[in-house]
Design an enzyme around this catalytic site. Structure first.
Site, PDB file in Angstrom:
ATOM      1  N   HIS A  76       1.129 -39.056 -62.754  1.00  0.00           N
ATOM      2  CA  HIS A  76       1.629 -39.366 -64.095  1.00  0.00           C
ATOM      3  C   HIS A  76       2.827 -40.309 -64.110  1.00  0.00           C
ATOM      4  O   HIS A  76       3.115 -40.927 -65.118  1.00  0.00           O
ATOM      5  CB  HIS A  76       2.041 -38.072 -64.809  1.00  0.00           C
ATOM      6  CG  HIS A  76       0.901 -37.177 -65.163  1.00  0.00           C
ATOM      7  ND1 HIS A  76       0.029 -36.684 -64.220  1.00  0.00           N
ATOM      8  CD2 HIS A  76       0.487 -36.687 -66.358  1.00  0.00           C
ATOM      9  CE1 HIS A  76      -0.868 -35.926 -64.816  1.00  0.00           C
ATOM     10  NE2 HIS A  76      -0.615 -35.907 -66.111  1.00  0.00           N
TER      11      HIS A  76
ATOM     12  N   GLU B  80       1.613 -36.357 -70.718  1.00  0.00           N
ATOM     13  CA  GLU B  80       0.392 -35.832 -71.358  1.00  0.00           C
ATOM     14  C   GLU B  80       0.522 -35.912 -72.881  1.00  0.00           C
ATOM     15  O   GLU B  80      -0.447 -36.079 -73.599  1.00  0.00           O
ATOM     16  CB  GLU B  80       0.171 -34.371 -70.958  1.00  0.00           C
ATOM     17  CG  GLU B  80      -0.166 -34.171 -69.500  1.00  0.00           C
ATOM     18  CD  GLU B  80      -1.659 -34.236 -69.211  1.00  0.00           C
ATOM     19  OE1 GLU B  80      -2.454 -34.031 -70.125  1.00  0.00           O
ATOM     20  OE2 GLU B  80      -1.998 -34.519 -68.048  1.00  0.00           O
TER      21      GLU B  80
ATOM     22  N   ASP C  70      -9.198 -35.680 -59.583  1.00  0.00           N
ATOM     23  CA  ASP C  70      -7.807 -35.344 -59.877  1.00  0.00           C
ATOM     24  C   ASP C  70      -7.797 -34.003 -60.593  1.00  0.00           C
ATOM     25  O   ASP C  70      -8.833 -33.525 -61.061  1.00  0.00           O
ATOM     26  CB  ASP C  70      -7.175 -36.424 -60.772  1.00  0.00           C
ATOM     27  CG  ASP C  70      -5.726 -36.099 -61.110  1.00  0.00           C
ATOM     28  OD1 ASP C  70      -4.955 -35.792 -60.183  1.00  0.00           O
ATOM     29  OD2 ASP C  70      -5.363 -36.113 -62.303  1.00  0.00           O
ATOM     30  N   SER C  71      -6.600 -33.423 -60.717  1.00  0.00           N
ATOM     31  CA  SER C  71      -6.479 -32.166 -61.444  1.00  0.00           C
ATOM     32  C   SER C  71      -6.773 -32.364 -62.933  1.00  0.00           C
ATOM     33  O   SER C  71      -7.032 -31.401 -63.640  1.00  0.00           O
ATOM     34  CB  SER C  71      -5.071 -31.624 -61.269  1.00  0.00           C
ATOM     35  OG  SER C  71      -4.121 -32.606 -61.653  1.00  0.00           O
TER      36      SER C  71
ATOM     37  N   CYS D 114       3.429 -38.808 -57.965  1.00  0.00           N
ATOM     38  CA  CYS D 114       2.634 -37.997 -58.888  1.00  0.00           C
ATOM     39  C   CYS D 114       1.838 -38.955 -59.761  1.00  0.00           C
ATOM     40  O   CYS D 114       2.344 -40.013 -60.163  1.00  0.00           O
ATOM     41  CB  CYS D 114       3.570 -37.141 -59.756  1.00  0.00           C
ATOM     42  SG  CYS D 114       2.704 -36.241 -61.061  1.00  0.00           S
TER      43      CYS D 114
ATOM     44  N   CYS E  36      -5.115 -37.061 -56.787  1.00  0.00           N
ATOM     45  CA  CYS E  36      -4.023 -36.153 -57.124  1.00  0.00           C
ATOM     46  C   CYS E  36      -3.053 -36.031 -55.937  1.00  0.00           C
ATOM     47  O   CYS E  36      -3.484 -35.711 -54.820  1.00  0.00           O
ATOM     48  CB  CYS E  36      -4.626 -34.795 -57.459  1.00  0.00           C
ATOM     49  SG  CYS E  36      -3.440 -33.517 -57.826  1.00  0.00           S
TER      50      CYS E  36
HETATM   51  N1  DGL Z   1      -2.189 -34.843 -60.541  1.00  0.00           N
HETATM   52  C1  DGL Z   1      -0.976 -34.131 -60.215  1.00  0.00           C
HETATM   53  C2  DGL Z   1      -0.267 -34.857 -59.068  1.00  0.00           C
HETATM   54  O1  DGL Z   1      -0.409 -36.026 -58.848  1.00  0.00           O
HETATM   55  C3  DGL Z   1      -0.072 -33.962 -61.414  1.00  0.00           C
HETATM   56  C4  DGL Z   1      -0.589 -32.974 -62.440  1.00  0.00           C
HETATM   57  C5  DGL Z   1      -0.772 -31.582 -61.876  1.00  0.00           C
HETATM   58  O2  DGL Z   1       0.227 -30.890 -61.594  1.00  0.00           O
HETATM   59  O3  DGL Z   1      -1.928 -31.189 -61.706  1.00  0.00           O
HETATM   60  O4  DGL Z   1       0.460 -34.225 -58.354  1.00  0.00           O
END
Ligand code: DGL
Length: 269
Positions: free
Chosen positions: A188, A154, A12-13, A186, A75
């Protein structure tokens, strides 16, 4: 190592993909996992496709070098723009979060009106719209980016007045459009499920791509006969590209368990 006993790689990012890892562990508790959070380069959601594809390649290269049997792109942003190219680059199954979420949304909608909320890059890519329409082209899809949701989560602000007010402000755009299903597109957003459900109202179903993806992984491991056979405690390794402190602080809340085996690494140049 026996192919079946190899771990599943997840990237993931940053921290958000831990919501996906959590569901994988719940669904497949006997599988080993290696998680890579690209915390030095988060967020991906505001970057260009070209950049996100490059980052995804570098993350894939790192995890593939760890001898994984299957790769999960947790992600939504990375799945939206890089799934196909990554699939063609390594000889193991690669699973993204978009298709499982889209399939579940199509199953859930009664009136064929679906909302998709995600980062700017995910919404702009139309990945969910394409995946939903590939199943049923008569479905109407409304996409909406909610950029402040990521920093709020976050920060650990997942309930209360401020987050509710922000959610109301964003979601008013899709609220009275007759949508009966909303995809949490997403990593989050599952942490904001209660707030989003409260704002959208009772008749609206929320689709958690993380849950759907874990079901998909289970199905694939069954079909290709790659489920882990050993019975000992499975591997739970974590890698991050920036200092682990913040990841540990916020991440344990995302994952709902302790994070112990963690190392800072560098990917790319
Ligand atoms: N992990 C990203 C997503 O699911 C969210 C956070 C980011 O923008 O990197 O799109």
């Amino acid at each position: 190592m026996n192919k079946k006993d190899k771990p599943i790689g997840v990237f993931d990012s940053g921290i958000g993909g831990l919501t996906v890892l959590k569901e994988i562990i719940k669904e497949l508790p006997n599988e080993g996992t290696i998680y890579l959070g690209d915390t030095a380069r988060v967020p991906y959601g505001i970057r260009s496709q070209e950049t996100v594809i490059r980052y995804s390649f570098e993350n894939t290269k790192f995890l593939f070098s760890k001898d994984i049997k299957l790769l999960v792109i947790a992600c939504n942003t990375a799945s939206s723009v890089s799934l196909e190219v990554i699939k063609n680059s390594i000889p193991i199954p690669v699973i993204g979060v978009i298709e499982p979420g889209a399939k579940a949304a199509v199953r859930a909608t009664r009136n064929k009106k679906i909302g998709v909320i995600g980062t700017e890059a995910t919404v702009k890519s139309n990945s969910y719209t394409k995946a939903i329409k590939a199943i049923d082209k008569s479905i109407e899809v409304l996409g909406l980016s909610c950029p402040l949701f990521v920093p709020l989560v976050e920060e650990g602000w997942t309930a209360g007045d401020i987050v509710t007010l922000i959610a109301k402000r964003y979601l008013e755009e899709i609220k009275d459009k007759g949508i009966d299903t909303v995809v949490l597109g997403c990593t989050h957003y599952p942490l904001l499920k209660k707030v989003i459900a409260g704002v959208m109202g009772e008749g609206v179903r929320l689709i958690d791509s993380a849950v759907e993806t874990s079901h998909e992984i289970k199905t694939i491991l069954d079909v290709i006969d790659l489920k882990r056979e050993q019975k000992g405690i499975p591997l739970r390794r974590f890698y991050v590209t920036d200092s682990p402190e913040r990841f540990l602080k916020v991440g344990e809340n995302f994952l709902g368990r302790k994070i112990e085996d963690i190392e800072k690494i560098t990917v790319g140049n």
